[in-house]
Design a protein around this motif. Structure first.
Motif, short mmCIF file in Angstrom:
data_model
loop_
_atom_site.label_atom_id
_atom_site.label_comp_id
_atom_site.label_asym_id
_atom_site.label_seq_id
_atom_site.Cartn_x
_atom_site.Cartn_y
_atom_site.Cartn_z
N THR A 159 40.65 75.98 20.41
CA THR A 159 41.71 75.19 21.04
C THR A 159 41.62 73.74 20.56
N PRO A 160 42.72 73.00 20.65
CA PRO A 160 42.69 71.60 20.20
C PRO A 160 41.67 70.77 20.97
N VAL A 161 41.08 69.82 20.26
CA VAL A 161 40.08 68.93 20.86
C VAL A 161 40.78 67.69 21.40
N VAL A 162 40.55 67.39 22.67
CA VAL A 162 41.03 66.14 23.26
C VAL A 162 39.85 65.17 23.26
N PHE A 163 39.93 64.16 22.41
CA PHE A 163 38.80 63.25 22.23
C PHE A 163 39.20 61.84 22.66
N PRO A 164 38.63 61.33 23.75
CA PRO A 164 39.04 60.02 24.29
C PRO A 164 38.41 58.83 23.55
N TRP A 165 38.91 58.58 22.36
CA TRP A 165 38.41 57.44 21.58
C TRP A 165 38.46 56.13 22.37
N GLU A 166 39.54 55.94 23.12
CA GLU A 166 39.70 54.67 23.82
C GLU A 166 38.58 54.45 24.83
N THR A 167 38.11 55.53 25.46
CA THR A 167 37.00 55.42 26.40
C THR A 167 35.72 55.02 25.68
N ALA A 168 35.46 55.66 24.55
CA ALA A 168 34.25 55.34 23.79
C ALA A 168 34.23 53.88 23.37
N LEU A 169 35.35 53.37 22.89
CA LEU A 169 35.41 51.98 22.45
C LEU A 169 35.32 51.02 23.62
N ARG A 170 35.94 51.36 24.73
CA ARG A 170 35.87 50.48 25.90
C ARG A 170 34.45 50.38 26.42
N VAL A 171 33.74 51.51 26.45
CA VAL A 171 32.39 51.51 27.01
C VAL A 171 31.41 50.78 26.09
N VAL A 172 31.52 50.97 24.78
CA VAL A 172 30.57 50.26 23.91
C VAL A 172 30.80 48.76 23.97
N THR A 173 32.05 48.34 24.15
CA THR A 173 32.32 46.91 24.32
C THR A 173 31.72 46.40 25.62
N ALA A 174 31.86 47.19 26.69
CA ALA A 174 31.27 46.79 27.97
C ALA A 174 29.75 46.74 27.88
N GLU A 175 29.14 47.70 27.23
CA GLU A 175 27.68 47.72 27.08
C GLU A 175 27.20 46.50 26.31
N ALA A 176 27.94 46.11 25.29
CA ALA A 176 27.53 44.95 24.49
C ALA A 176 27.57 43.66 25.28
N HIS A 177 28.36 43.64 26.36
CA HIS A 177 28.45 42.45 27.20
C HIS A 177 27.66 42.57 28.49
N ASP A 178 26.92 43.65 28.67
CA ASP A 178 26.19 43.89 29.90
C ASP A 178 24.95 43.00 29.97
N PRO A 179 24.90 42.04 30.89
CA PRO A 179 23.74 41.14 30.95
C PRO A 179 22.46 41.82 31.39
N ASP A 180 22.56 43.03 31.96
CA ASP A 180 21.39 43.74 32.45
C ASP A 180 20.84 44.76 31.46
N ARG A 181 21.38 44.77 30.24
CA ARG A 181 20.96 45.79 29.28
C ARG A 181 19.47 45.77 29.01
N GLY A 182 18.86 44.60 29.02
CA GLY A 182 17.44 44.52 28.72
C GLY A 182 16.59 45.31 29.70
N ASP A 183 17.11 45.54 30.91
CA ASP A 183 16.36 46.29 31.92
C ASP A 183 16.30 47.77 31.63
N ARG A 184 17.05 48.25 30.61
CA ARG A 184 17.00 49.67 30.28
C ARG A 184 15.57 50.10 29.95
N ALA A 185 14.79 49.19 29.42
CA ALA A 185 13.42 49.55 29.06
C ALA A 185 12.63 50.00 30.29
N ASP A 186 13.08 49.59 31.49
CA ASP A 186 12.34 49.92 32.69
C ASP A 186 12.58 51.36 33.14
N ASP A 187 13.84 51.80 33.12
CA ASP A 187 14.11 53.13 33.68
C ASP A 187 15.15 53.93 32.92
#
Length: 203
Positions: A159-187
Motif C-alpha cells: 500500500t502507499p506510504v504516508v510519510f510525514p516529512w513536515e513532522t520530521a523537519l519540525r521536530v528536528v528544528t525544535a530539538e536543535a533549539h531545546d535548551p535542555d538537550r544537554g540533560d539527555r546524557a542523564d536519562d
C-alpha cells in the motif's frame, strides 16, 4: 553568522524520492543541508545526485572519505535520519558502522548532537522483535525516534506510504533549539519528555 547545518540522512524507502522537496523545506527554515545516503538509496537516486549536490551546495555522500582527506561538510548542528528503513534502524542500534550514514549516526549519539529519526517500515517488518528493541535502544541513547502515533505509522505491504516529512523537519528544528538537550546524557530523554509534554506521540 552562518546558517545552522543539518545532516539529512536517508535510506532506501519510497519517501527518499521526495528528498529534494524535503531539502527545500529545510532550507526555507534556515538550514544549510548536507545530504547523506545509504548505498542503496544512492543507487536509487543515481540520476539525481548531481542535481541534489547543486541544490544543497555540498557533495552528496554515501561512502567514507579516504584517511587524511579533509571533511567536505561543515560540522552538524543537528541530524535527521528520514526515511529510516528497518535495516538502517537495526544497524544503528547494534553499532554496525559499515556504511557512512550509520557511522556518522553512531558518532552523533556520542557527541550529543540533536538527532531525530523517522522510520519507514511496513507492518510485516515491524513485527520482528529486533525492531522494537532497536527503537527503544536508540531512544534510551538520546535519539528522538518518531515512530507510532504522531510519527510514522507502518503501512500494509503493497500500500502507499504516508510519510510525514513536515513532522520530521519540525521536530528536528525544535530539538536543535531545546535548551535542555544537554540533560539527555542523564536519562536518554529530551527536556520536553521530562516535563511530561508528549509532542512526539509516544511520551
Amino acid at each position: 553568522m552562518r546558517n545552522r547545518t543539518l545532516y539529512l540522512f536517508s535510506s532506501a524507502a519510497p519517501p527518499v524520492f521526495d528528498i529534494a522537496h524535503a531539502i527545500e523545506d529545510a532550507q526555507a527554515d534556515g538550514w544549510d543541508v548536507c545530504l547523506g545516503l545509504t548505498p542503496t538509496a544512492a543507487r536509487w537516486l543515481g540520476d539525481s545526485l548531481d542535481g541534489l549536490a547543486v541544490l544543497t551546495g555540498h557533495p552528496v555522500r554515501w561512502d567514507y572519505e579516504l584517511p587524511g582527506r579533509p571533511d567536505p561538510w561543515p560540522k552538524a548542528d543537528a541530524v535527521l535520519l528520514a526515511p529510516a528503513t528497518f535495516n538502517t534502524i537495526n544497524q544503528w542500534a547494534l553499532g554496525l558502522t559499515g556504511t557512512f550514514v550509520v557511522g556518522v549516526l553512531a558518532e552523533s549519539l556520542g557527541r550529543r548532537i540533536p538527532l531525530v529519526a523517522m522510520p519507514c517500515a511496513n507492518s510485516d517488518y515491524v513485527q520482528h522483535p529486533a525492531f522494537e528493541r532497536s527503537v527503544e535502544t536508540l531512544r534510551a541513547a538520546g535519539a528522538t525516534v518518531l515512530y507510532g502515533e504522531g510519527g510514522f505509522l507502518p503501512n500494509q505491504p503493497g500500500t502507499p506510504v504516508v510519510f510525514p516529512w513536515e513532522t520530521a523537519l519540525r521536530v528536528v528544528t525544535a530539538e536543535a533549539h531545546d535548551p535542555d538537550r544537554g540533560d539527555r546524557a542523564d536519562d536518554g530523554r529530551s527536556g520536553r519528555e521530562r516535563r511530561g509534554v508528549s509532542v512526539y506521540g509516544y511520551g
